[in-house]
Design an enzyme around this catalytic site. Sequence first.
Site, PDB file in Angstrom:
ATOM      1  N   THR A  47       0.825  -1.196   0.000  1.00 35.75           N
ATOM      2  CA  THR A  47       0.000   0.000   0.000  1.00 35.75           C
ATOM      3  C   THR A  47       0.865   1.254   0.000  1.00 35.75           C
ATOM      4  O   THR A  47       0.469   2.296  -0.511  1.00 35.75           O
ATOM      5  CB  THR A  47      -0.932   0.005   1.224  1.00 35.75           C
ATOM      6  OG1 THR A  47      -1.682  -1.209   1.229  1.00 35.75           O
ATOM      7  CG2 THR A  47      -1.903   1.169   1.196  1.00 35.75           C
ATOM      8  N   TYR A 135       7.483 -11.146   4.607  1.00 33.79           N
ATOM      9  CA  TYR A 135       6.255 -10.707   3.961  1.00 33.79           C
ATOM     10  C   TYR A 135       5.879 -11.750   2.918  1.00 33.79           C
ATOM     11  O   TYR A 135       6.433 -11.794   1.830  1.00 33.79           O
ATOM     12  CB  TYR A 135       6.506  -9.351   3.319  1.00 33.79           C
ATOM     13  CG  TYR A 135       5.295  -8.626   2.778  1.00 33.79           C
ATOM     14  CD1 TYR A 135       4.016  -9.179   2.814  1.00 33.79           C
ATOM     15  CD2 TYR A 135       5.438  -7.358   2.216  1.00 33.79           C
ATOM     16  CE1 TYR A 135       2.927  -8.503   2.312  1.00 33.79           C
ATOM     17  CE2 TYR A 135       4.349  -6.672   1.702  1.00 33.79           C
ATOM     18  CZ  TYR A 135       3.107  -7.241   1.754  1.00 33.79           C
ATOM     19  OH  TYR A 135       2.022  -6.566   1.249  1.00 33.79           O
ATOM     20  N   LYS A 163       4.212 -12.037   7.995  1.00 35.24           N
ATOM     21  CA  LYS A 163       2.941 -11.451   7.561  1.00 35.24           C
ATOM     22  C   LYS A 163       2.357 -12.395   6.521  1.00 35.24           C
ATOM     23  O   LYS A 163       2.898 -12.545   5.428  1.00 35.24           O
ATOM     24  CB  LYS A 163       3.206 -10.072   6.966  1.00 35.24           C
ATOM     25  CG  LYS A 163       2.020  -9.312   6.414  1.00 35.24           C
ATOM     26  CD  LYS A 163       2.519  -7.966   5.870  1.00 35.24           C
ATOM     27  CE  LYS A 163       1.412  -7.040   5.440  1.00 35.24           C
ATOM     28  NZ  LYS A 163       0.820  -7.434   4.149  1.00 35.24           N
TER      29      LYS A 163
END
Length: 313
Positions: A47, A135, A163
């Site tokens: 994002t 990630y 994550k």
Amino acid sequence: MTIFHGLSAFPITPADTEGRVDIDAFDRLLDRLLVAQVHSVGLLGSTGIYAYLTRNERRRAIEAAVRRLDGKIPLVSGVGALRTDEAVALARDARETGADGLLLAPVSYTPLTEDEVFEHCRSVAEAGALPLCLYNNPSTTHFTFSPALIERLSRLDHIAAIKMPLPAGQTVAAELEDLRDRLPRDFAIGYSGDWGCTEALLAGADAWFSVLGGILPNTALRILGAACNGDADTAWSINARLTPLWDLFRSYGSLRVAYAMAHELDLTEAMPPRPVLPLPEKGVQGLRAAMREIRDVEDKELASPLVNGPSHD
């Protein structure tokens, strides 16, 4: 509690058409997270358009965030890059400019093997010398961390969390149980994919890595607080009111929707980095309706914001 517990809010990084970060707009976004007292700020994630920014602009963003947050909220900085030497340099930049932790996605063009990703992560963790969160974002990187690879990496110094995307083919609870059996007790497991994170939190996930939290932090904190207090009814009730927003995330991608939300709140006029196009008018109309539905949730004051975030015995 480590920096990889609770609500990690992921704001956009507003920038002009040439990729120069708009620090004033960025400060406005960060101020919302300061007021809400999220548990960490996830800077330069997907994002946060890390892949579209130069090394210098990433460093400017970190410097601005460190200055604005002023040590009040931990800062986790994304350091993903195609080449290992670039990711290593970004990790060192993040440490030198004051980030508290790192987020590393194995960005690739040529498909990577597990051994290649292991060595990449090891090199970046050693160079950054900060707590690092892996990630696992296969929809973007086209690489999936297997449970066996996560287990290998969890034994390395500095690698402290992962994550995870929402699982396909099994429940979050089943995946968590398998990972908990494999990983060190203090290794944090969090989830992204906002539409499924109420389930993840109720199943015992340590963290919610949230796009929603980066723009409407109080709403995300209310869900997290309810889930961590065992109030499933409240958590699901708030989540249900967000269904139109979740539908937009899945239809158009959360990046485009996050920018449109920032526009609706008059926080920035920045557009997504080209070639990504802004949310189409049909999506904007749907977003306005969705935001009317949840505005009263966002405006309610949290009587006792969660400080420690989720934990497991």
